[in-house]
Design a protein around this motif. Structure first.
Motif, PDB file in Angstrom:
ATOM      1  N   GLY A   9       0.828  -1.101  -0.142  1.00  0.00           N
ATOM      2  CA  GLY A   9      -0.002  -0.087   0.101  1.00  0.00           C
ATOM      3  C   GLY A   9       1.010   1.497  -0.082  1.00  0.00           C
ATOM      4  N   LYS A  10       0.449   2.328   0.418  1.00  0.00           N
ATOM      5  CA  LYS A  10       1.024   3.728   0.468  1.00  0.00           C
ATOM      6  C   LYS A  10       2.401   3.456   1.222  1.00  0.00           C
ATOM      7  N   VAL A  11       2.179   2.949   2.350  1.00  0.00           N
ATOM      8  CA  VAL A  11       3.253   2.844   3.479  1.00  0.00           C
ATOM      9  C   VAL A  11       4.298   2.124   2.675  1.00  0.00           C
ATOM     10  N   GLY A  12       3.923   0.804   2.346  1.00  0.00           N
ATOM     11  CA  GLY A  12       4.969   0.024   1.829  1.00  0.00           C
ATOM     12  C   GLY A  12       5.690   0.464   0.518  1.00  0.00           C
ATOM     13  N   TYR A  13       4.722   1.180  -0.415  1.00  0.00           N
ATOM     14  CA  TYR A  13       5.392   1.650  -1.498  1.00  0.00           C
ATOM     15  C   TYR A  13       6.357   2.774  -1.187  1.00  0.00           C
ATOM     16  N   ASN A  14       6.141   3.715  -0.443  1.00  0.00           N
ATOM     17  CA  ASN A  14       7.005   4.788  -0.107  1.00  0.00           C
ATOM     18  C   ASN A  14       8.238   4.049   0.668  1.00  0.00           C
ATOM     19  N   LEU A  15       7.924   3.156   1.552  1.00  0.00           N
ATOM     20  CA  LEU A  15       9.136   2.734   2.049  1.00  0.00           C
ATOM     21  C   LEU A  15      10.119   1.872   1.183  1.00  0.00           C
ATOM     22  N   ALA A  16       9.584   1.170   0.189  1.00  0.00           N
ATOM     23  CA  ALA A  16      10.255   0.481  -0.777  1.00  0.00           C
ATOM     24  C   ALA A  16      11.130   1.644  -1.776  1.00  0.00           C
ATOM     25  N   LYS A  17      10.523   2.815  -2.065  1.00  0.00           N
ATOM     26  CA  LYS A  17      10.939   3.602  -2.854  1.00  0.00           C
ATOM     27  C   LYS A  17      12.141   4.360  -2.073  1.00  0.00           C
ATOM     28  N   LEU A  18      12.201   4.705  -0.739  1.00  0.00           N
ATOM     29  CA  LEU A  18      13.152   5.351  -0.161  1.00  0.00           C
ATOM     30  C   LEU A  18      14.277   4.442   0.344  1.00  0.00           C
ATOM     31  N   LEU A  19      13.965   3.131   0.511  1.00  0.00           N
ATOM     32  CA  LEU A  19      15.058   2.095   1.106  1.00  0.00           C
ATOM     33  C   LEU A  19      15.735   1.721  -0.351  1.00  0.00           C
ATOM     34  N   SER A  20      15.072   1.410  -1.454  1.00  0.00           N
ATOM     35  CA  SER A  20      15.528   0.621  -2.519  1.00  0.00           C
ATOM     36  C   SER A  20      16.982   1.431  -3.190  1.00  0.00           C
ATOM     37  N   ASN A  21      17.214   2.683  -2.957  1.00  0.00           N
ATOM     38  CA  ASN A  21      18.373   3.367  -3.304  1.00  0.00           C
ATOM     39  C   ASN A  21      19.679   2.726  -2.759  1.00  0.00           C
ATOM     40  N   HIS A  23      19.690  -0.272  -0.490  1.00  0.00           N
ATOM     41  CA  HIS A  23      19.435  -1.683   0.227  1.00  0.00           C
ATOM     42  C   HIS A  23      18.590  -2.541  -0.921  1.00  0.00           C
ATOM     43  N   ASP A  24      18.864  -3.776  -0.633  1.00  0.00           N
ATOM     44  CA  ASP A  24      18.196  -4.704  -1.184  1.00  0.00           C
ATOM     45  C   ASP A  24      17.099  -5.091  -0.952  1.00  0.00           C
ATOM     46  N   VAL A  25      15.907  -4.543  -1.541  1.00  0.00           N
ATOM     47  CA  VAL A  25      14.323  -4.693  -1.061  1.00  0.00           C
ATOM     48  C   VAL A  25      13.468  -5.828  -1.857  1.00  0.00           C
TER      49      VAL A  25
END
Length: 426
Positions: A9-21, A23-25
């Motif tokens: 959802g919105k939380v998961g997407y935003n976390l993935a967006k900010l962490l994937s730079n 980290h391996d997500v």
């Protein structure tokens, strides 16, 4: 790090967006359209599967540094955190929970979860801080020090040197879509969103000088919206003994809020646009109005409507970062909504490594890094756009090149690159 996220959802997407730079997500969800959008926009691995199904966990990698459960279902978040231990070696687990009643249960031990995030409570608590500091828009606590970061809109022009002291410093201002770090010789201008690092006592004086028209005390509070966040804000503010009224146009939501809050809060089922109601119920005499719906467009309109009624202190819940700059440009103080609060809290938890702490400011555009120094070193200013402040024996200092930073000094760096390398080398 290897990070597994449950929920797209919105939380998961935003976390993935900010962490994937960095980290391996990997992200898991049952919604194929959400996963398709993530595949198109982010460099992460997606798994289309149900977190309630044990077979989901058999296909995972052996080890993860973090499992972050952020679906919209509390029970799924708890169960998935429980199941994952049987199939992987996960070092740390974070779970988002909407139901604040879980705070009363000892869930950490029962589910072996390291950190819980309660988004509704986070947003309500951030608003509650303003009750003691009505001149402020936002208040952020920082580790190691008693100083806090305050923000407010300035109603006057002010020379920075008149506000800086050993207990306070103007960090900078947001002006015409740009953040400016300010020095002693600079001026704060009317309409600037000002950020101040100060002790509570000093901050009250500075905030009052910058925003003199704001009510000195908050007694009467008006809340637009009786959804989950409106109810949680009302419940939290009721503990301060305030007179609280909620306006909700949806009859079912209004009845639900009335049943939950009982006699503690007056819930009015009426249209937000009914100006006669606001006059007859004396809502226009409120000291504070909070636009607390799920939609930022509605919150902006309600915030402007409250200002038109003459309410001096207005807060808008910001659910979408794309609307933060609009709220700021309209001089509407923005407080992060539950989902953005969850994202920022989880990111801060993950990125707080060693003795360096990370915080966000200016709608998550800016970063604050805080480090305690354990051995004497020489100061060399960072090459990037940044402001560095040293707290020494509870006093604020601005270090100069080649000046010594001493053991037990607290170094605080404000920047917009998100680069932690400079402070790591201290």
């Amino acid at each position: 790090m290897k990070i597994l996220i449950g929920g797209a959802g919105k939380v998961g997407y935003n976390l993935a967006k900010l962490l994937s730079n960095s980290h391996d997500v990997t992200i898991i969800d049952t919604n194929p359209s959400a996963l398709e959008y993530i595949n198109e926009t982010l460099d992460v691995l997606t798994i289309h599967s149900d977190l309630r199904n044990i077979l989901t966990y058999q296909s995972l990698k052996d080890e993860y540094d973090y499992y972050i459960a952020v679906t919209n279902n509390d029970e799924i978040n708890l169960l998935s955190s429980f199941f994952i231990d049987d199939y992987t070696n996960t070092k740390s687990k974070i779970s988002r929970l909407k139901n604040t009643s879980y705070l009363l249960a000892n869930l950490n031990k029962k589910f072996n979860i390291d950190y819980f995030v309660y988004p509704l409570k986070l947003t309500a608590s951030n608003i509650a801080k303003i009750i003691d500091f009505p001149y402020a828009n936002n208040i952020k606590e920082l580790p190691y020090i008693e100083h806090k970061l305050f923000s407010t809109f300035s109603e006057n022009d002010y020379q920075v040197s008149l506000l800086n002291s050993e207990n306070s410093i103007i960090v900078g201002v947001y002006r015409k879509g740009e953040f400016l770090f300010l020095d002693e010789s600079d001026f704060i201008l009317e309409g600037d969103l000002v950020y101040i690092l100060a002790t509570e006592e000093k901050a009250k004086k500075i905030l009052k000088n910058l925003s003199p028209s704001t009510p000195q005390e908050i007694e009467n509070v008006l809340i637009f919206g009786a959804g989950d966040i409106g109810i949680e804000i009302a419940r939290t503010l009721h503990e301060f003994g305030l007179n609280i009224k909620i306006v909700e146009k949806d009859e079912q939501k209004a009845q639900k809020a009335a049943d939950i809050l009982e006699e503690d809060v007056m819930v009015i089922n009426a249209s937000y646009e009914d100006e006669n109601l606001f006059t007859s119920e004396n809502l226009h005499l409120s000291d504070l109005a909070i636009a607390a719906t799920r939609f930022d467009e509605t919150n902006i309109i309600k915030g402007l409507f409250a200002k038109k009624l003459g309410i001096k202190k207005v807060i808008c819940i910001n659910n979408n970062l794309n609307y933060y700059s609009m709220m700021t440009s309209l001089k509407l103080p923005a407080v992060r909504g539950p989902k953005l609060s969850a994202v920022s809290q989880i990111l801060e938890e993950i990125n707080n490594t060693g003795n360096i702490y990370e915080k966000f400011f200016l709608g998550m555009e800016g970063k604050i890094f805080i480090k305690k120094i354990f051995s004497k070193t020489k100061f060399q200013a960072p090459k990037e756009k940044a402001k560095v402040i040293v707290i020494r024996e509870d006093k604020i200092l601005i270090p100069q090149n080649n000046e010594e930073i001493l053991e037990n000094d607290i170094v605080i760096e404000f920047n917009f690159s998100g680069n932690v390398a400079w402070i790591e080398k201290l």
